[in-house]
Design a protein around this motif. Structure first.
Motif, PDB file in Angstrom:
ATOM      1  N   ASN A 557       0.805  -1.215   0.000  1.00 27.47           N
ATOM      2  CA  ASN A 557       0.000   0.000   0.000  1.00 27.47           C
ATOM      3  C   ASN A 557       0.843   1.273   0.000  1.00 27.47           C
ATOM      4  N   ILE A 558       2.139   1.146   0.155  1.00 21.42           N
ATOM      5  CA  ILE A 558       3.011   2.325   0.197  1.00 21.42           C
ATOM      6  C   ILE A 558       3.326   2.784  -1.227  1.00 21.42           C
ATOM      7  N   ASP A 559       3.197   4.091  -1.459  1.00 23.19           N
ATOM      8  CA  ASP A 559       3.492   4.674  -2.766  1.00 23.19           C
ATOM      9  C   ASP A 559       4.997   4.939  -2.860  1.00 23.19           C
ATOM     10  N   PRO A 560       5.732   4.173  -3.650  1.00 24.66           N
ATOM     11  CA  PRO A 560       7.182   4.388  -3.729  1.00 24.66           C
ATOM     12  C   PRO A 560       7.554   5.671  -4.443  1.00 24.66           C
ATOM     13  N   ASN A 561       6.564   6.341  -5.066  1.00 18.19           N
ATOM     14  CA  ASN A 561       6.855   7.574  -5.792  1.00 18.19           C
ATOM     15  C   ASN A 561       6.422   8.821  -5.028  1.00 18.19           C
ATOM     16  N   ASN A 562       6.155   8.680  -3.724  1.00 17.66           N
ATOM     17  CA  ASN A 562       5.795   9.843  -2.914  1.00 17.66           C
ATOM     18  C   ASN A 562       7.065  10.648  -2.638  1.00 17.66           C
ATOM     19  N   SER A 563       7.211  11.787  -3.307  1.00 23.83           N
ATOM     20  CA  SER A 563       8.456  12.567  -3.236  1.00 23.83           C
ATOM     21  C   SER A 563       8.740  13.073  -1.831  1.00 23.83           C
ATOM     22  N   ALA A 564       7.701  13.214  -0.992  1.00 23.28           N
ATOM     23  CA  ALA A 564       7.907  13.733   0.367  1.00 23.28           C
ATOM     24  C   ALA A 564       8.711  12.764   1.219  1.00 23.28           C
ATOM     25  N   ASN A 565       8.772  11.483   0.819  1.00 27.86           N
ATOM     26  CA  ASN A 565       9.497  10.483   1.607  1.00 27.86           C
ATOM     27  C   ASN A 565      10.983  10.377   1.220  1.00 27.86           C
ATOM     28  N   SER A 652       9.376   6.691 -13.918  1.00 22.87           N
ATOM     29  CA  SER A 652       8.851   8.058 -13.860  1.00 22.87           C
ATOM     30  C   SER A 652       8.371   8.325 -12.439  1.00 22.87           C
ATOM     31  N   GLY A 653       8.232   9.589 -12.130  1.00 20.20           N
ATOM     32  CA  GLY A 653       7.796   9.962 -10.785  1.00 20.20           C
ATOM     33  C   GLY A 653       8.934   9.901  -9.795  1.00 20.20           C
ATOM     34  N   ALA A 654       9.031  10.875  -8.913  1.00 16.94           N
ATOM     35  CA  ALA A 654      10.017  10.910  -7.828  1.00 16.94           C
ATOM     36  C   ALA A 654      11.444  10.777  -8.352  1.00 16.94           C
ATOM     37  N   ILE A 655      11.760  11.515  -9.414  1.00 21.28           N
ATOM     38  CA  ILE A 655      13.119  11.564  -9.929  1.00 21.28           C
ATOM     39  C   ILE A 655      13.614  13.005  -9.843  1.00 21.28           C
ATOM     40  N   ALA A 656      14.775  13.167  -9.245  1.00 23.40           N
ATOM     41  CA  ALA A 656      15.295  14.506  -8.959  1.00 23.40           C
ATOM     42  C   ALA A 656      15.771  15.195 -10.234  1.00 23.40           C
ATOM     43  N   ASP A 657      15.894  16.515 -10.128  1.00 25.57           N
ATOM     44  CA  ASP A 657      16.418  17.352 -11.209  1.00 25.57           C
ATOM     45  C   ASP A 657      17.756  17.923 -10.744  1.00 25.57           C
ATOM     46  N   GLY A 658      18.850  17.477 -11.362  1.00 26.11           N
ATOM     47  CA  GLY A 658      20.175  17.931 -10.957  1.00 26.11           C
ATOM     48  C   GLY A 658      20.392  19.419 -11.154  1.00 26.11           C
ATOM     49  N   TYR A 659      19.750  20.002 -12.176  1.00 24.87           N
ATOM     50  CA  TYR A 659      19.892  21.448 -12.401  1.00 24.87           C
ATOM     51  C   TYR A 659      19.351  22.241 -11.211  1.00 24.87           C
ATOM     52  N   LYS A 660      18.215  21.785 -10.658  1.00 25.91           N
ATOM     53  CA  LYS A 660      17.621  22.484  -9.508  1.00 25.91           C
ATOM     54  C   LYS A 660      18.521  22.384  -8.277  1.00 25.91           C
TER      55      LYS A 660
END
Length: 1019
Positions: A557-565, A652-660
Motif C-alpha cells: 500500500n506504500i506509494d514508492p513515488n511519494n516525493s515527500a518520503n 517516472s515519478g520521484a526523480i530529482a532534477d540535478g539542475y535544480k
C-alpha cells in the motif's frame, strides 16, 4: 688477451692459397697481354729524342730512323700539328702515345707498320627522360589510386598514389610502352615517346570491365570497391581497406560504426554505438589510431584511446586497417593500426558533394539530422579542398543493473540480489567535422601540402535513476530495510580532436623523400555533472525474481513515488578535463636500384620525433548540509519513460532534477560545508600531469625478385616520460589526512625488426607471410606515481611508474585472390606472443608498511598468446544472367583463442584476454544495378570476458550479439541520389552476466533510421 691459436692454421692456409691465386693470375694476365707484343718490338725499343716546335711529320720520320718502323698517314692527320719532345732512354711507344693523345690521334699497328688516324668524336650519350602522369577512369575521368603501372621490357613497376599519380625516372629516350592493370578494369598498354632529358606528362585511361553488362558500371560503390581492393593487392603488408564509397553502402554515421564491418575486428559499444576497436582479440590500448599516418591524441581521461564516435564517416576518404607492420610504421601497434585518410583534391577534377538526411530514434522518439558539404579543385600547380560536416542525433539507453551479496536466510548463507538499478539515459549528440587542404605542386614530381582537421564531439546526457538496495531477507522473496534511491544527473562531454600538418614530397631520379611537421591536440572535458541523490529508506517489499533479468519489487500500500518520503543532506557535482597535445616531425628518404631486368632493390631510411604533454584534472565536490535535510518535493524533475526496458518498468515519478540542486547550492552556499574526505579521495589520486618524448629511427629494404617481394628492416623506438602525481593518505577511521606530490622520470626502448613476404602467383593472387615485432605502451595514468591508501579498509590503489612496454612477436600467413568481378577470397592464420602483458592485478601485499593490504595495481608479468584464423569473401555476381547479375555477397569470419595467467587472490588461473571476442563476423547480401544499391547486413560476435574478477564466478561476461541493418540508395540523375537506412532492426541488446550465470547488466536501445539525399554533380 684472447688466444687465437686455434684459428691460426686455417687462416694461414687461406692466406697461402690466396697468394698462390694472385701470383698465377698475375702471370696469366702478363702472358695474355705479352703475346701480341712479340711483333711490336720496334716501338718498344729505347731511344732518345729532342725536338723543339717540330712538325708532327718530322717526329714520325725521326722515330722511323731510330726504330725501323714505318708510319702511314695523310695530311689531314698531321696538318699544322707541332710538337716539342725532350726524352732520353724511353721506348718509342712511351714517347709517341702521349703526343698522339694530345693531338686526338690514334695508331693501328700492323706487321711493323703504324697507321695514324684521327680519333673518332666521342658518341654523345643520350640523357634519359622521365614519364609522369595519372591513371583515370575512361568514363568519368576520376583518378584510379593504387593502379599497377609497368614500364614494359624493364623491371620498373610503380603503384599510383592516392591521387592516381605515378612517376618513372631514368627512362631511355625513345618509344616506351606502359602496361596498366586495375581490378575491375580492362588491362591496357600505352605508347609514350620519351625525349632526351625531358619529362613527358601523360593521362592514361582505363575502361571498366563491367560495361558490357547492361545496367552495371564501375562508378559509385563499385569504383570504391575497386580502389580498396587495388590498395590491398599492392600493399607491402597485410591490410584491409574501406573506401569512402564502401563506407556509404552501410548505414554507418561514424568511423567506429564503419570499423565493425572489417574482418577480424570487434568493437566496444557506448550507448549502442561502437566506440573503440578490438583488433584480433586485442583492445584499442594495444593498437593505434592514426590520421594520414600520424597518431591521433587521446580523447579519454587517462588512456591513449580515441573515441571513434567523435569522427564522422563523411569526413574521410578511406580507412586502412594494418594488421602487420613495416619498419616505416610506428611500432606501437601490437593489435594493429587504423589509419584514417582524409579527403584530398584530385588532379584535373572539380569535387562537390552535398549530403543531408533526417532520422528518427524509436526509443526516445526524437528526430536526427545530418548534413555535409565538400568542395575541392585541382588545376595545374594548385589544389584545394574544404569540407564541413554536421550531425545532431538523439539516442537513448534503458539500463537494468543487478548486484549481489551474501545474506543469512533461515540460518543459511545465500548469494542473493542486493541492488537493482534502473538507469534511463537520453542523449543529445552533436558532431562537427571540418577539414581543409591546400596543395602546391612546383613540379610534377614535388608537392607542398597544408592540411587541417577539427572534429568536435559534444554529448549531453539527461539521466534518471532509481535504485533498490536490499538490507535484509526475511525469506527468499520478502525484504526489509529496503532503500529506494532517486537521482537526476545531467552531465555533458566534449571530446575534440585537432590536427594540423605541413609537409613536402619530392622525387628525383630514383630517389623519393618526404618530410612532415604535425601538431595535434585531444580534449576531454566534462564541465557539467550535477548529481541530486535522494533516498527513501526503511521500506519493506516483496521480490519477484521469476524473470531474473527484470526483478520486480512490490511495496504493497506504500506509494514508492511519494516525493515527500525522499530525503538527502548532501549534493555532489564535478568537473573533469584532460588534454593530450603532440608535436611531431617525420622524415623519410628512399632510393631504388635496378639489379636486372626483373629484379630491383629499394632502400629506405627515416625517423620520427614526438613530444607530448598530457594532463588530467578530476575535481569532485560534495557539499553536506550543516543541519537538517532536503526533501525531493522541492527538486522534482520531469524525466520519465513510462514504457521503460521494453515495458517491464515505469521509470517516472520521484526523480530529482540535478539542475535544480545546482541552483539551490549556488544560492545557499552558507548552508553547506565541504566534505573534505570525499573531495580529496575522489580528486587527488586521479589528477596528474606529465610529458613524453618518442624518438624513432628505422632502415628497411624491399627486394623484388620477379614475383617475390621481400620487405625487411628494423626500427628502434625510445620512449621517455616524466609524470607528476599525488599520494593520498587517510587515517584509521577513513578520514582524509594529507596529499603529497610525487614525480618520476623513466624510459623504455627496444629494437623492432620485421619481415613481410609477398609472392604473386599471378596478377590477382598473392601469398603473404610476415614475422614482426611490436610494442604496446602503458596508459598514461598507469605510469603516474599515485597512491590511495585506506588503513580502515586495509586496501590501497597505486600507480606503477616502473611499468615496461609490452612487446609482441607476431606471425601471419595469408592467401588472397582478387576476382575479376570485383571481389576477394582470402584466408589466413595469425599468432601473437605478447611478453610483459599489461593488466590490472589485485593482490595481497606481503611485508613492509602495508603488509596484508589488498592492492590494486596495473602490472607487467603475464605472458599472453593470441592465435586464430580469418576468412573473407566478397564478390559481385556479374557472371549470373540478366537481373541476377546485380547481386553481391559480402562476408567475413574470424575465430580467435587466447591464453594468459593471472595470479588472482584465491589461486592462479589461465583465462582468455578481456574484451577478446572468440568469434566475430559480418554477412551481407547486396543488389546493385540500374543506379540502385541495396544491402541487408548482419554483424555478430560471440560471448566474451568483459572484465576479470578475482575468481571465475565473478568475471563479467558479455553475451553474444547479432545486429541486423539495412541500407539502400537510388540514383535519380545529374549526380542526385536518395538513400535510407535502418539500424538495429532486430533490437539487439547488450547483456552482461557473471561467470556463474547471474544476470548483471542489461542495455536496451530499440531502433533508429534515416532518409536523405546526396548531390555530386561532377561525378
Amino acid at each position: 688477451m684472447k688466444n687465437f691459436s686455434g684459428a691460426a692454421r686455417p687462416m694461414k692456409l687461406i692466406m697461402r692459397i690466396s697468394f698462390v691465386y694472385i701470383v698465377i693470375s698475375a702471370l696469366f694476365i702478363n702472358l695474355l697481354y705479352a703475346s701480341p707484343a712479340n711483333g711490336q718490338t720496334g716501338l718498344d725499343m729505347p731511344i732518345s729524342l729532342k725536338m723543339q716546335n717540330a712538325h708532327l711529320s718530322e717526329l714520325f720520320k725521326a722515330i722511323e730512323q731510330k726504330t725501323k718502323v714505318s708510319f702511314v698517314y695523310t695530311n689531314a692527320e698531321v696538318a699544322a700539328q707541332q710538337v716539342t719532345v725532350n726524352e732520353s732512354h724511353k721506348t718509342a711507344r712511351q714517347i709517341l702515345v702521349p703526343v698522339l693523345n694530345r693531338n686526338r690521334l690514334m695508331m693501328v699497328e700492323t706487321n711493323g707498320v703504324i697507321i695514324i688516324k684521327l680519333k673518332p668524336a666521342p658518341a654523345k650519350e643520350a640523357r634519359p627522360g622521365s614519364i609522369t602522369g595519372y591513371v583515370k577512369d575512361a568514363q568519368n575521368e576520376k583518378v584510379l589510386p593504387y593502379a599497377t603501372v609497368v614500364l614494359k621490357g624493364t623491371n620498373q613497376k610503380v603503384v599510383t598514389d592516392l591521387n592516381g599519380h605515378f612517376i618513372f625516372s631514368n627512362v631511355p629516350a625513345g618509344k616506351a610502352v606502359l602496361q596498366i592493370t586495375y581490378i575491375g578494369y580492362t588491362s591496357n598498354e600505352f605508347a609514350v615517346d620519351v625525349q632526351e632529358g625531358k619529362t613527358e606528362t601523360v593521362t592514361l585511361k582505363l575502361a571498366s570491365a563491367s560495361n558490357n553488362l547492361s545496367g552495371i558500371t564501375i562508378s559509385g560503390i563499385r569504383r570504391g570497391e575497386a580502389v580498396a581492393l587495388s590498395n590491398m593487392r599492392n600493399a607491402d603488408n597485410v591490410k584491409y581497406v574501406l573506401s569512402e564509397e564502401q563506407i556509404e553502402r552501410f548505414p554507418d554515421a561514424t568511423v567506429g560504426e564503419a570499423m565493425q564491418r572489417v574482418p577480424g575486428l570487434a568493437v566496444d559499444y557506448s550507448y549502442g554505438l561502437p566506440r573503440n576497436v578490438i583488433i584480433r582479440g586485442l583492445d584499442q590500448s594495444m593498437g593505434s589510431i592514426t590520421l594520414n599516418g600520424n597518431r591521433l591524441p587521446s580523447t579519454s581521461t587517462s588512456s591513449r584511446d580515441v573515441d571513434l564516435n567523435g569522427i564522422l564517416s563523411t569526413t574521410v576518404e578511406a580507412i586502412e586497417v594494418n594488421k602487420t607492420l613495416t619498419p616505416d610504421m610506428d611500432a606501437d601497434a601490437t593489435a594493429g593500426s587504423v589509419n584514417i585518410i582524409s579527403k584530398t583534391p584530385k588532379q584535373g577534377q572539380e569535387q562537390l558533394q552535398v549530403k543531408g538526411s533526417f532520422g528518427h530514434n524509436f526509443l526516445v522518439e526524437k528526430q536526427n539530422f545530418d548534413g555535409a558539404f565538400t568542395y575541392g579543385k585541382r588545376r595545374n600547380k594548385w589544389g584545394y579542398l574544404a569540407g564541413i560536416n554536421y550531425s545532431k542525433s538523439f539516442r537513448g539507453e534503458d539500463r537494468v543493473q543487478k548486484d549481489y551479496d551474501t545474506y543469512e536466510i533461515n540460518g543459511e548463507e545465500k548469494l542473493m540480489l542486493s541492488n537493482l538499478e534502473l538507469e534511463g539515459t537520453d542523449l543529445k549528440r552533436e558532431n562537427i567535422g571540418v577539414q581543409a587542404e591546400l596543395d602546391f605542386f612546383p613540379t610534377e614530381k614535388s608537392q607542398f601540402y597544408l592540411r587541417g582537421s577539427y572534429n568536435k564531439f559534444y554529448e549531453l546526457q539527461t539521466r534518471g535513476t532509481k535504485s533498490y538496495s536490499i538490507g535484509e531477507y526475511t525469506n527468499l522473496n520478502e525484504l526489509t530495510d529496503v532503500t529506494i534511491g532517486s537521482s537526476g544527473t545531467p552531465r555533458n562531454y566534449n571530446r575534440n580532436l585537432t590536427m594540423l600538418s605541413l609537409g613536402y614530397k619530392t622525387e628525383f631520379n630514383n630517389w623519393k623523400a618526404n618530410a612532415d611537421l604535425t601538431y595535434s591536440a585531444g580534449l576531454y572535458d566534462q564541465p557539467l555533472y550535477y548529481d541530486g541523490y535522494f533516498a527513501n529508506e526503511g521500506l519493506s517489499a516483496e521480490l519477484d525474481i521469476s524473470n531474473p533479468r527484470a526483478p520486480q519489487f512490490n511495496f504493497g500500500n506504500i506509494d514508492p513515488n511519494n516525493s515527500a518520503n525522499y530525503k538527502t543532506n548532501y549534493y555532489t557535482n564535478r568537473h573533469q578535463i584532460a588534454h593530450d597535445k603532440d608535436g611531431q616531425a617525420t622524415a623519410n628518404i628512399q632510393r631504388t636500384f635496378d639489379l636486372s631486368t626483373k629484379n630491383k632493390l629499394m632502400v629506405k631510411f627515416g625517423g620520427r620525433y614526438k613530444y607530448k604533454e598530457d594532463d588530467h584534472t578530476r575535481s569532485y565536490y560534495q557539499y553536506t548540509l550543516k543541519t537538517g535535510e532536503l526533501t525531493l518535493t522541492d527538486f522534482l524533475g520531469n524525466y520519465e519513460r513510462k514504457k521503460y526496458f521494453d515495458g517491464k518498468y515505469n521509470l517516472s515519478g520521484a526523480i530529482a532534477d540535478g539542475y535544480k540542486m545546482e541552483q539551490y547550492y549556488q544560492s545557499n552556499k552558507n548552508l553547506f560545508e565541504d566534505n573534505i574526505t570525499y573531495i580529496r579521495q575522489n580528486t587527488d589520486p586521479d589528477s596528474y600531469s606529465g610529458s613524453e618524448n618518442v624518438a624513432a629511427g628505422y632502415g628497411m629494404g624491399k627486394l623484388t625478385l620477379d614475383k617475390l617481394d621481400i620487405i625487411a628492416g628494423v626500427r628502434f623506438e625510445r620512449t621517455g616520460f616524466s609524470y607528476n602525481g599525488n599520494i593520498v593518505n587517510f587515517d584509521n577511521t577513513g578520514k582524509y589526512v594529507s596529499t603529497n606530490k610525487v614525480n618520476t622520470n623513466s624510459s623504455f626502448d627496444g629494437f623492432f625488426p620485421s619481415l613481410n613476404l609477398r609472392y604473386a602467383l599471378d596478377q590477382r593472387t598473392n601469398l603473404r607471410a610476415a614475422v614482426t615485432r611490436s610494442l604496446s605502451r602503458p596508459a598514461y595514468y598507469d605510469l603516474v606515481p599515485w597512491q590511495e591508501v585506506e588503513p580502515r579498509r586495509r586496501r590501497m590503489k597505486i600507480g606503477n611508474p616502473g611499468l615496461d612496454q609490452a612487446t609482441s612477436t607476431n606471425f601471419d600467413f595469408l592467401f588472397e585472390h582478387y576476382l575479376k568481378s570485383l571481389g576477394l577470397l582470402s584466408g589466413g592464420v595469425f599468432y601473437k606472443n605478447v611478453n610483459d602483458y599489461i593488466y590490472e592485478s589485485i593482490y595481497t601485499q606481503q611485508g613492509g608498511d602495508f603488509n596484508g593490504y589488498q592492492v590494486t595495481q596495473t602490472v607487467n608479468g603475464a605472458n599472453a598468446r593470441v592465435y586464430g584464423f580469418e576468412l573473407a569473401w566478397q564478390q559481385q555476381l556479374t557472371f549470373l544472367p540478366g537481373f541476377l547479375n546485380g547481386f553481391g555477397i559480402y562476408g567475413n569470419y574470424t575465430q580467435i583463442q587466447s591464453k594468459f595467467k593471472v595470479p588472482g587472490i584465491v589461486s592462479e588461473r589461465t583465462v582468455r584476454l578481456p574484451s577478446m571476442c572468440p568469434k566475430v563476423g559480418n554477412a551481407a547480401l547486396s543488389y546493385e544495378k540500374y543506379g540502385f544499391s541495396g544491402r541487408l547486413s548482419l554483424n555478430f560476435y560471440e560471448t566474451f570476458i568483459s572484465e576479470l574478477a578475482d575468481v571465475q564466478a565473478n568475471d563479467l561476461m558479455e553475451k553474444g550479439r547479432i545486429q541486423l541493418d539495412f541500407s539502400a540508395s537510388q540514383k535519380i540523375g545529374n549526380g542526385f541520389s536518395i538513400f535510407m537506412g535502418i539500424s538495429n532492426i532486430n533490437n539487439a541488446q547488450i547483456i552482461l552476466d557473471y561467470g556463474d550465470g547471474r544476470p548483471n547488466d542489461h542495455k536496451f536501445y530499440s531502433r533508429w533510421a534515416n532518409i536523405g539525399f546526396k548531390y555530386t554533380p561532377f561525378n
